[in-house]
Design a protein around this motif. Structure first.
Motif, PDB file in Angstrom:
ATOM      1  N   GLY A  10      -7.163  -4.365  -6.834  1.00  0.00           N
ATOM      2  CA  GLY A  10      -7.041  -5.729  -6.342  1.00  0.00           C
ATOM      3  C   GLY A  10      -6.222  -5.861  -5.085  1.00  0.00           C
ATOM      4  N   LEU A  11      -5.504  -4.811  -4.704  1.00  0.00           N
ATOM      5  CA  LEU A  11      -4.627  -4.883  -3.537  1.00  0.00           C
ATOM      6  C   LEU A  11      -5.400  -4.903  -2.231  1.00  0.00           C
ATOM      7  N   GLU A  12      -6.489  -4.194  -2.155  1.00  0.00           N
ATOM      8  CA  GLU A  12      -7.192  -4.034  -0.893  1.00  0.00           C
ATOM      9  C   GLU A  12      -7.520  -5.380  -0.251  1.00  0.00           C
ATOM     10  N   ARG A  32       0.839  -1.200   0.000  1.00  0.00           N
ATOM     11  CA  ARG A  32       0.000   0.000   0.000  1.00  0.00           C
ATOM     12  C   ARG A  32       0.874   1.250   0.000  1.00  0.00           C
ATOM     13  N   ASP A  33       1.916   1.238   0.845  1.00  0.00           N
ATOM     14  CA  ASP A  33       2.815   2.386   0.909  1.00  0.00           C
ATOM     15  C   ASP A  33       3.560   2.587  -0.405  1.00  0.00           C
ATOM     16  N   LEU A  34       3.924   1.496  -1.064  1.00  0.00           N
ATOM     17  CA  LEU A  34       4.572   1.605  -2.365  1.00  0.00           C
ATOM     18  C   LEU A  34       3.636   2.261  -3.381  1.00  0.00           C
ATOM     19  N   LEU A  35       2.364   1.920  -3.331  1.00  0.00           N
ATOM     20  CA  LEU A  35       1.399   2.507  -4.258  1.00  0.00           C
ATOM     21  C   LEU A  35       1.188   3.994  -4.002  1.00  0.00           C
ATOM     22  N   LYS A  36       1.211   4.393  -2.734  1.00  0.00           N
ATOM     23  CA  LYS A  36       1.036   5.813  -2.417  1.00  0.00           C
ATOM     24  C   LYS A  36       2.125   6.638  -3.079  1.00  0.00           C
ATOM     25  N   GLY A  37       3.349   6.124  -3.069  1.00  0.00           N
ATOM     26  CA  GLY A  37       4.452   6.787  -3.746  1.00  0.00           C
ATOM     27  C   GLY A  37       5.036   7.991  -3.042  1.00  0.00           C
ATOM     28  N   ASP A  38       4.600   8.292  -1.815  1.00  0.00           N
ATOM     29  CA  ASP A  38       5.118   9.472  -1.141  1.00  0.00           C
ATOM     30  C   ASP A  38       6.280   9.182  -0.190  1.00  0.00           C
ATOM     31  N   THR A  81       6.566   0.410  -9.795  1.00  0.00           N
ATOM     32  CA  THR A  81       6.438   0.963 -11.146  1.00  0.00           C
ATOM     33  C   THR A  81       5.255   0.367 -11.883  1.00  0.00           C
ATOM     34  N   TRP A  82       5.183  -0.952 -11.910  1.00  0.00           N
ATOM     35  CA  TRP A  82       4.102  -1.586 -12.660  1.00  0.00           C
ATOM     36  C   TRP A  82       2.746  -1.498 -11.967  1.00  0.00           C
ATOM     37  N   ALA A  83       2.735  -1.553 -10.664  1.00  0.00           N
ATOM     38  CA  ALA A  83       1.458  -1.442  -9.958  1.00  0.00           C
ATOM     39  C   ALA A  83       0.870  -0.050 -10.128  1.00  0.00           C
ATOM     40  N   ALA A  84       1.723   0.958 -10.153  1.00  0.00           N
ATOM     41  CA  ALA A  84       1.240   2.322 -10.344  1.00  0.00           C
ATOM     42  C   ALA A  84       0.616   2.497 -11.721  1.00  0.00           C
ATOM     43  N   ARG A  85       1.074   1.726 -12.691  1.00  0.00           N
ATOM     44  CA  ARG A  85       0.529   1.808 -14.053  1.00  0.00           C
ATOM     45  C   ARG A  85      -0.759   1.008 -14.219  1.00  0.00           C
ATOM     46  N   SER A  86      -1.083   0.208 -13.259  1.00  0.00           N
ATOM     47  CA  SER A  86      -2.218  -0.688 -13.425  1.00  0.00           C
ATOM     48  C   SER A  86      -3.317  -0.383 -12.416  1.00  0.00           C
ATOM     49  N   ALA A  87      -4.390   0.177 -12.874  1.00  0.00           N
ATOM     50  CA  ALA A  87      -5.512   0.464 -11.986  1.00  0.00           C
ATOM     51  C   ALA A  87      -6.064  -0.821 -11.392  1.00  0.00           C
ATOM     52  N   GLU A  88      -6.017  -1.915 -12.134  1.00  0.00           N
ATOM     53  CA  GLU A  88      -6.499  -3.193 -11.619  1.00  0.00           C
ATOM     54  C   GLU A  88      -5.671  -3.658 -10.438  1.00  0.00           C
ATOM     55  N   ILE A 140      10.155   3.097   3.614  1.00  0.00           N
ATOM     56  CA  ILE A 140       9.181   2.003   3.725  1.00  0.00           C
ATOM     57  C   ILE A 140       9.822   0.801   4.408  1.00  0.00           C
ATOM     58  N   ALA A 141      11.039   0.476   4.033  1.00  0.00           N
ATOM     59  CA  ALA A 141      11.751  -0.644   4.672  1.00  0.00           C
ATOM     60  C   ALA A 141      11.858  -0.420   6.175  1.00  0.00           C
ATOM     61  N   HIS A 142      12.248   0.771   6.581  1.00  0.00           N
ATOM     62  CA  HIS A 142      12.391   1.065   8.010  1.00  0.00           C
ATOM     63  C   HIS A 142      11.045   1.051   8.723  1.00  0.00           C
ATOM     64  N   THR A 143      10.006   1.525   8.068  1.00  0.00           N
ATOM     65  CA  THR A 143       8.663   1.523   8.654  1.00  0.00           C
ATOM     66  C   THR A 143       8.226   0.118   9.046  1.00  0.00           C
ATOM     67  N   TYR A 144       8.609  -0.862   8.244  1.00  0.00           N
ATOM     68  CA  TYR A 144       8.192  -2.248   8.494  1.00  0.00           C
ATOM     69  C   TYR A 144       9.256  -3.074   9.202  1.00  0.00           C
ATOM     70  N   GLY A 145      10.198  -2.382   9.854  1.00  0.00           N
ATOM     71  CA  GLY A 145      11.131  -3.052  10.751  1.00  0.00           C
ATOM     72  C   GLY A 145      12.385  -3.630  10.119  1.00  0.00           C
ATOM     73  N   PHE A 146      12.659  -3.309   8.887  1.00  0.00           N
ATOM     74  CA  PHE A 146      13.870  -3.798   8.243  1.00  0.00           C
ATOM     75  C   PHE A 146      15.012  -2.818   8.504  1.00  0.00           C
ATOM     76  N   ALA A 147      16.189  -3.351   8.763  1.00  0.00           N
ATOM     77  CA  ALA A 147      17.346  -2.519   9.067  1.00  0.00           C
ATOM     78  C   ALA A 147      17.810  -1.720   7.856  1.00  0.00           C
ATOM     79  N   ASP A 148      17.610  -2.288   6.686  1.00  0.00           N
ATOM     80  CA  ASP A 148      18.025  -1.585   5.471  1.00  0.00           C
ATOM     81  C   ASP A 148      17.169  -2.033   4.288  1.00  0.00           C
TER      82      ASP A 148
END
Length: 85
Positions: A58-60, A6-12, A47-54, A18-26
């Motif tokens: 479908g992510l939700e 979801r965060d990747l789709l937001k793009g902000d 990149t591809w998910a942003a181009r695809s409205a489907e 995003i990695a740090h938000t979900y607890g990854f060190a890097d």
């Protein structure tokens, strides 16, 4: 992975944020885990998910998986993956 998708789709947020938000060190570790679960790297998926409205629709409520994001038919791969779930 669903939340990070979801965060990747937001793009902000950057991929590292995003990695740090979900607890990854890097980003490298996050990317390896994401690729194992989803089937492609976070940057390619974004990149591809942003181009695809489907893909966005479908992510939700579920994790979107694609077997093959390479080649000219990558958008169709995302469409197939979201319909299959």
């Amino acid at each position: 992975m669903r939340g990070s998708q979801r965060d990747l789709l937001k793009g902000d947020s950057s991929l590292t944020e995003i990695a740090h938000t979900y607890g990854f060190a890097d980003y490298a570790h996050y990317s390896r885990v994401f690729k194992r679960v989803v089937g492609t790297s976070p940057s390619v998926w974004r990149t591809w998910a942003a181009r695809s409205a489907e893909a966005a629709e479908g992510l939700e409520g579920r994790i979107t998986r694609a077997e093959d994001f390479s080649g000219a038919d990558s958008t169709a791969a995302i469409r197939r993956s979201t319909k299959a779930i």
